[in-house]
Design an enzyme around this catalytic site. Sequence first.
Site, short mmCIF file in Angstrom:
data_model
loop_
_atom_site.label_atom_id
_atom_site.label_comp_id
_atom_site.label_asym_id
_atom_site.label_seq_id
_atom_site.Cartn_x
_atom_site.Cartn_y
_atom_site.Cartn_z
N LYS A 9 -5.58 14.97 -28.20
CA LYS A 9 -4.31 15.09 -27.49
C LYS A 9 -3.13 15.24 -28.47
O LYS A 9 -3.29 14.99 -29.68
CB LYS A 9 -4.13 13.86 -26.59
N TYR A 49 -6.14 17.75 -14.70
CA TYR A 49 -5.97 16.37 -14.24
C TYR A 49 -5.76 16.29 -12.72
O TYR A 49 -5.20 15.30 -12.22
CB TYR A 49 -4.81 15.71 -15.00
N ASN A 112 -3.47 7.94 -25.62
CA ASN A 112 -4.76 7.39 -26.05
C ASN A 112 -5.61 8.39 -26.81
O ASN A 112 -6.84 8.28 -26.84
CB ASN A 112 -5.50 6.80 -24.85
N HIS A 115 -9.39 13.11 -25.05
CA HIS A 115 -10.03 13.27 -23.74
C HIS A 115 -11.48 13.67 -23.96
O HIS A 115 -11.78 14.42 -24.89
CB HIS A 115 -9.33 14.39 -22.94
N GLU A 126 -14.97 21.88 -17.39
CA GLU A 126 -13.93 21.74 -18.42
C GLU A 126 -14.18 22.66 -19.61
O GLU A 126 -13.24 23.23 -20.16
CB GLU A 126 -13.84 20.28 -18.86
P1 IDP Z 1 -10.10 8.74 -19.31
O1 IDP Z 1 -9.24 9.66 -20.17
O2 IDP Z 1 -10.60 7.55 -20.08
O3 IDP Z 1 -11.19 9.47 -18.57
P2 IDP Z 1 -8.64 8.59 -16.78
O4 IDP Z 1 -8.63 7.41 -15.88
O5 IDP Z 1 -9.41 9.80 -16.33
O6 IDP Z 1 -9.11 8.09 -18.23
O7 IDP Z 1 -7.12 8.99 -17.02
C1 IDP Z 1 -6.77 10.23 -17.61
C2 IDP Z 1 -5.65 9.99 -18.61
O8 IDP Z 1 -4.46 9.58 -17.90
C3 IDP Z 1 -5.91 8.86 -19.59
O9 IDP Z 1 -6.68 9.28 -20.69
C4 IDP Z 1 -4.51 8.43 -19.98
O10 IDP Z 1 -3.95 9.35 -20.94
C5 IDP Z 1 -3.77 8.61 -18.66
N1 IDP Z 1 -3.71 7.37 -17.85
C6 IDP Z 1 -4.72 6.85 -17.08
N2 IDP Z 1 -4.32 5.73 -16.46
C7 IDP Z 1 -3.04 5.53 -16.83
C8 IDP Z 1 -2.05 4.52 -16.52
O11 IDP Z 1 -2.30 3.56 -15.75
N3 IDP Z 1 -0.84 4.64 -17.11
C9 IDP Z 1 -0.52 5.67 -17.95
N4 IDP Z 1 -1.40 6.65 -18.26
C10 IDP Z 1 -2.64 6.59 -17.72
MG MG Z 2 -11.11 10.79 -16.95
#
Ligand code: IDP
Ligand code: MG
Length: 156
Positions: A9, A49, A112, A115, A126
């Site tokens: 990212k 997303y 984070n 992805h 994807e």
């Molecule tokens: P993942 O990336 O571990 O699969 P997902 O739940 O699919 O996690 O969420 C997609 C992305 O959205 C996350 O990687 C993160 O960047 C963001 N995200 C998910 N939950 C939150 C939240 O509660 N607050 C802010 N950003 C979030």
């Molecule tokens: Mg996810």
Amino acid sequence: MDRTLIILKPDSVERGLIGNIISRFEQKGLKIVGMKFSRIAPAVAHEHYAMHKGKPFYDSLVKFMTSGPVVLLVLEGNNVIDVSRKMMGATFGYKAEPGTIRGDFGVSSAFNLIHGSDSPETAKAEVSRFFKAEELFDFNRALEPWIYDLSSGNPQ
Ligand code: IDP
Ligand code: MG
């Protein structure tokens, strides 16, 4: 062999962590079969997303993912989807275990770093969202017989 889509990212790029993260996957023995540097278009980020549409973080997530260049990778390997998700760690950096990419390099929930596809179905969708067939490479690494036990004919 399974394939998965990985995105380093914009925060990974800005923080100079590209090499470190790619090294982890190389050292694990996973094969890079596709790789490019790109800026994700807003429409593509919305599609990528779509499952999170309506959630409070959706708009800022799309903004973040389109804010700068990313590295797109397609990794191939035995159980690569599970293996790479484990290496990434839990979604939020402050919850992710030390030793994982998110656990070692971040403390944010949204920023984070990485992805990774979460199932064979999403991986297929994807990979084709971001890569054309001719951008993916089928090749044999000379070290393959030391990464996998090939004695049965199938990689073990
Ligand atoms: P993942 O990336 O571990 O699969 P997902 O739940 O699919 O996690 O969420 C997609 C992305 O959205 C996350 O990687 C993160 O960047 C963001 N995200 C998910 N939950 C939150 C939240 O509660 N607050 C802010 N950003 C979030
Ligand atoms: Mg996810």
